[in-house]
Scaffold this motif. Structure first.
Motif, PDB file in Angstrom:
ATOM      1  N   ARG A   1       5.496  -0.090   1.569  1.00  0.00           N
ATOM      2  CA  ARG A   1       4.567  -0.973   2.192  1.00  0.00           C
ATOM      3  C   ARG A   1       2.897  -0.765   1.448  1.00  0.00           C
ATOM      4  NH1 ARG A   1       5.340   0.238   7.579  1.00  0.00           N
ATOM      5  NH2 ARG A   1       6.871  -1.531   7.441  1.00  0.00           N
ATOM      6  N   ASN A   2       2.531  -1.916   1.163  1.00  0.00           N
ATOM      7  CA  ASN A   2       1.494  -1.993   0.198  1.00  0.00           C
ATOM      8  C   ASN A   2       1.471  -1.463  -0.933  1.00  0.00           C
ATOM      9  OD1 ASN A   2      -0.195  -3.659   1.863  1.00  0.00           O
ATOM     10  ND2 ASN A   2      -0.839  -1.688   3.417  1.00  0.00           N
ATOM     11  N   ALA A   3       2.639  -1.079  -1.477  1.00  0.00           N
ATOM     12  CA  ALA A   3       2.320  -1.101  -2.606  1.00  0.00           C
ATOM     13  C   ALA A   3       3.067  -2.450  -4.337  1.00  0.00           C
ATOM     14  CB  ALA A   3       3.624   0.701  -2.954  1.00  0.00           C
ATOM     15  N   ASP A   4       2.611  -1.824  -4.866  1.00  0.00           N
ATOM     16  CA  ASP A   4       3.465  -2.711  -5.962  1.00  0.00           C
ATOM     17  C   ASP A   4       5.292  -2.052  -6.557  1.00  0.00           C
ATOM     18  OD1 ASP A   4       0.698  -3.979  -7.754  1.00  0.00           O
ATOM     19  OD2 ASP A   4       0.348  -2.153  -8.394  1.00  0.00           O
ATOM     20  N   LEU A   5       5.948  -2.991  -6.884  1.00  0.00           N
ATOM     21  CA  LEU A   5       7.442  -2.940  -7.119  1.00  0.00           C
ATOM     22  C   LEU A   5       7.598  -1.974  -8.320  1.00  0.00           C
ATOM     23  CD1 LEU A   5      10.066  -3.376  -7.088  1.00  0.00           C
ATOM     24  CD2 LEU A   5       9.738  -5.447  -8.620  1.00  0.00           C
ATOM     25  N   LEU A   6       7.001  -0.955  -8.189  1.00  0.00           N
ATOM     26  CA  LEU A   6       7.460   0.366  -9.349  1.00  0.00           C
ATOM     27  C   LEU A   6       8.709   0.292 -10.274  1.00  0.00           C
ATOM     28  CD1 LEU A   6       6.280   3.485  -7.770  1.00  0.00           C
ATOM     29  CD2 LEU A   6       4.581   1.674  -9.013  1.00  0.00           C
ATOM     30  N   VAL A   7       8.484  -0.646 -11.973  1.00  0.00           N
ATOM     31  CA  VAL A   7       9.690  -0.300 -12.887  1.00  0.00           C
ATOM     32  C   VAL A   7       8.842   0.312 -14.116  1.00  0.00           C
ATOM     33  CG1 VAL A   7      10.707  -2.118 -11.941  1.00  0.00           C
ATOM     34  CG2 VAL A   7       8.907  -2.518 -13.159  1.00  0.00           C
TER      35      VAL A   7
ATOM     36  N   PRO B   1      12.961   1.390   1.794  1.00  0.00           N
ATOM     37  CA  PRO B   1      12.138   0.851   0.741  1.00  0.00           C
ATOM     38  C   PRO B   1      12.778   1.824  -0.612  1.00  0.00           C
ATOM     39  CG  PRO B   1      10.403   1.722   1.723  1.00  0.00           C
ATOM     40  CD  PRO B   1      11.467   2.260   2.177  1.00  0.00           C
ATOM     41  N   ALA B   2      13.140   0.138  -1.479  1.00  0.00           N
ATOM     42  CA  ALA B   2      13.806   1.380  -3.091  1.00  0.00           C
ATOM     43  C   ALA B   2      12.764   2.263  -3.479  1.00  0.00           C
ATOM     44  CB  ALA B   2      14.466   0.918  -3.796  1.00  0.00           C
ATOM     45  N   HIS B   3      13.477   2.987  -4.263  1.00  0.00           N
ATOM     46  CA  HIS B   3      12.163   4.304  -5.200  1.00  0.00           C
ATOM     47  C   HIS B   3      12.593   3.162  -6.861  1.00  0.00           C
ATOM     48  CE1 HIS B   3      12.037   7.596  -2.880  1.00  0.00           C
ATOM     49  NE2 HIS B   3      13.871   7.395  -2.602  1.00  0.00           N
ATOM     50  N   CYS B   4      11.302   3.381  -7.400  1.00  0.00           N
ATOM     51  CA  CYS B   4      11.524   3.305  -9.315  1.00  0.00           C
ATOM     52  C   CYS B   4      12.806   3.000  -9.854  1.00  0.00           C
ATOM     53  CB  CYS B   4      10.883   3.991 -10.163  1.00  0.00           C
ATOM     54  SG  CYS B   4      10.165   3.226 -11.376  1.00  0.00           S
ATOM     55  N   GLY B   5      13.657   4.298  -9.950  1.00  0.00           N
ATOM     56  CA  GLY B   5      14.921   4.351 -10.571  1.00  0.00           C
ATOM     57  C   GLY B   5      16.016   2.608  -9.984  1.00  0.00           C
TER      58      GLY B   5
ATOM     59  N   GLY C   1       9.196  -6.441   9.095  1.00  0.00           N
ATOM     60  CA  GLY C   1       9.938  -4.783   8.434  1.00  0.00           C
ATOM     61  C   GLY C   1       8.817  -4.754   7.174  1.00  0.00           C
ATOM     62  N   TYR C   2       9.695  -3.958   6.315  1.00  0.00           N
ATOM     63  CA  TYR C   2       9.342  -3.801   5.008  1.00  0.00           C
ATOM     64  C   TYR C   2       9.076  -5.314   4.650  1.00  0.00           C
ATOM     65  CZ  TYR C   2      10.257   0.764   5.749  1.00  0.00           C
ATOM     66  OH  TYR C   2       9.758   2.369   6.086  1.00  0.00           O
ATOM     67  N   GLY C   3       8.560  -5.106   3.190  1.00  0.00           N
ATOM     68  CA  GLY C   3       8.460  -6.702   2.097  1.00  0.00           C
ATOM     69  C   GLY C   3       9.371  -7.033   1.802  1.00  0.00           C
ATOM     70  N   ARG C   4       9.641  -8.156   0.982  1.00  0.00           N
ATOM     71  CA  ARG C   4      11.530  -7.800   0.105  1.00  0.00           C
ATOM     72  C   ARG C   4      10.772  -8.618  -0.705  1.00  0.00           C
ATOM     73  NH1 ARG C   4      12.847  -7.551   5.720  1.00  0.00           N
ATOM     74  NH2 ARG C   4      14.335  -5.775   6.073  1.00  0.00           N
ATOM     75  N   LEU C   5      11.872  -8.862  -1.956  1.00  0.00           N
ATOM     76  CA  LEU C   5      12.037  -9.713  -2.657  1.00  0.00           C
ATOM     77  C   LEU C   5      13.446 -10.382  -2.583  1.00  0.00           C
ATOM     78  CD1 LEU C   5      10.954  -7.557  -5.888  1.00  0.00           C
ATOM     79  CD2 LEU C   5       9.955  -9.836  -4.373  1.00  0.00           C
TER      80      LEU C   5
ATOM     81  N   GLU D   1       1.242  -5.190   5.629  1.00  0.00           N
ATOM     82  CA  GLU D   1       1.049  -5.172   4.423  1.00  0.00           C
ATOM     83  C   GLU D   1      -0.582  -5.975   4.200  1.00  0.00           C
ATOM     84  OE1 GLU D   1       4.220  -3.937   1.791  1.00  0.00           O
ATOM     85  OE2 GLU D   1       4.317  -6.563   1.854  1.00  0.00           O
ATOM     86  N   THR D   2      -1.877  -5.493   4.232  1.00  0.00           N
ATOM     87  CA  THR D   2      -2.587  -6.494   3.396  1.00  0.00           C
ATOM     88  C   THR D   2      -3.291  -6.791   2.300  1.00  0.00           C
ATOM     89  OG1 THR D   2      -3.997  -4.532   3.892  1.00  0.00           O
ATOM     90  CG2 THR D   2      -3.236  -5.855   5.744  1.00  0.00           C
ATOM     91  N   ARG D   3      -3.183  -5.401   0.582  1.00  0.00           N
ATOM     92  CA  ARG D   3      -3.516  -6.335  -0.043  1.00  0.00           C
ATOM     93  C   ARG D   3      -3.520  -7.525  -0.782  1.00  0.00           C
ATOM     94  NH1 ARG D   3      -0.512  -1.858  -4.064  1.00  0.00           N
ATOM     95  NH2 ARG D   3      -2.147  -2.602  -5.098  1.00  0.00           N
ATOM     96  N   PRO D   4      -4.258  -7.572  -1.347  1.00  0.00           N
ATOM     97  CA  PRO D   4      -4.569  -9.282  -1.609  1.00  0.00           C
ATOM     98  C   PRO D   4      -3.674  -9.026  -3.056  1.00  0.00           C
ATOM     99  CG  PRO D   4      -6.527  -7.587  -2.068  1.00  0.00           C
ATOM    100  CD  PRO D   4      -6.062  -7.274  -1.561  1.00  0.00           C
TER     101      PRO D   4
END
Length: 160
Positions: A119-125, A23-27, A99-103, A56-59
C-alpha cells in the motif's frame, strides 16, 4: 512462503487463496517479472495495467510502479537476450480496485499474471539484498533509475 501472484497455467493460486495473501517482496517482484518475460516470446506484446488499491493516495503512484516495470525490462537486465524491446511493452493505468493495488499482465489479450503491491509503495525491483557494505541499494548506480532511488538521485542532481 507463497508469492502473492497468480500466473495462468503455472500452478495458479486459487482465487480465494490469492485474496488472502499480502503483497510481494522485492525478490518476489523480480521473480515475477523474470518469469513473465522469459515465458513470453521476445517479439510478443506484454501489456501491464496498474491499479491503485484502497487507501492509496500517493501522487503518480501508478506511473512510478509502471516506470519500474519498464526500466527493469528495458534497461536493468544485462543477460544477453533478457531485455525486452520498447515496442513489446505497453503500460497503462486502470481503475481503482478493492484491496491492495495490483499490476495485471496481459499477453495475446489474456490475463497471464497478477501481482499485489504494498500500500502506497513503489514496486521494489533492482538490488533487493545489497551487501552489508552497501546497506542501501540506492547507492548502487544500477538502481538509480528505479523509484524510490530515482527521487533521491534526481534531488541530488538538482541541488548541485
Amino acid at each position: 512462503m507463497s508469492i502473492p501472484l497468480s500466473i495462468a497455467g503455472q500452478n495458479p493460486i486459487p482465487a480465494d487463496r490469492f485474496e488472502e495473501l499480502g503483497p510481494a517482496h522485492c525478490g518476489d517482484n523480480i521473480a515475477v517479472l523474470d518469469v513473465l518475460t522469459q515465458r513470453t516470446s521476445p517479439n510478443k506484446l506484454i501489456i501491464v495495467i496498474a491499479h491503485l488499491g484502497d487507501g492509496e493516495t500517493r501522487p503518480n503512484l501508478n506511473q512510478r510502479r509502471l516506470h519500474n516495470v519498464r526500466t527493469y525490462w528495458l534497461e536493468y537486465l544485462t543477460a544477453e537476450g533478457a531485455r525486452r524491446k520498447p515496442e513489446t511493452v505497453v503500460l497503462a493505468e486502470g481503475e481503482r480496485i478493492s484491496g491492495y493495488g495490483r499490476l495485471h499482465f496481459y499477453v495475446d489479450g489474456k490475463l497471464i499474471g497478477v501481482l499485489k503491491l504494498r500500500r502506497n509503495a513503489d514496486l521494489l525491483v533492482g538490488t533487493c539484498y545489497p551487501t552489508p557494505v552497501e546497506r542501501d541499494p540506492c547507492t548502487l548506480k544500477t538502481d538509480r533509475n528505479f523509484y524510490p532511488c530515482r527521487d533521491m538521485y534526481l534531488n541530488r542532481r538538482k541541488h548541485r
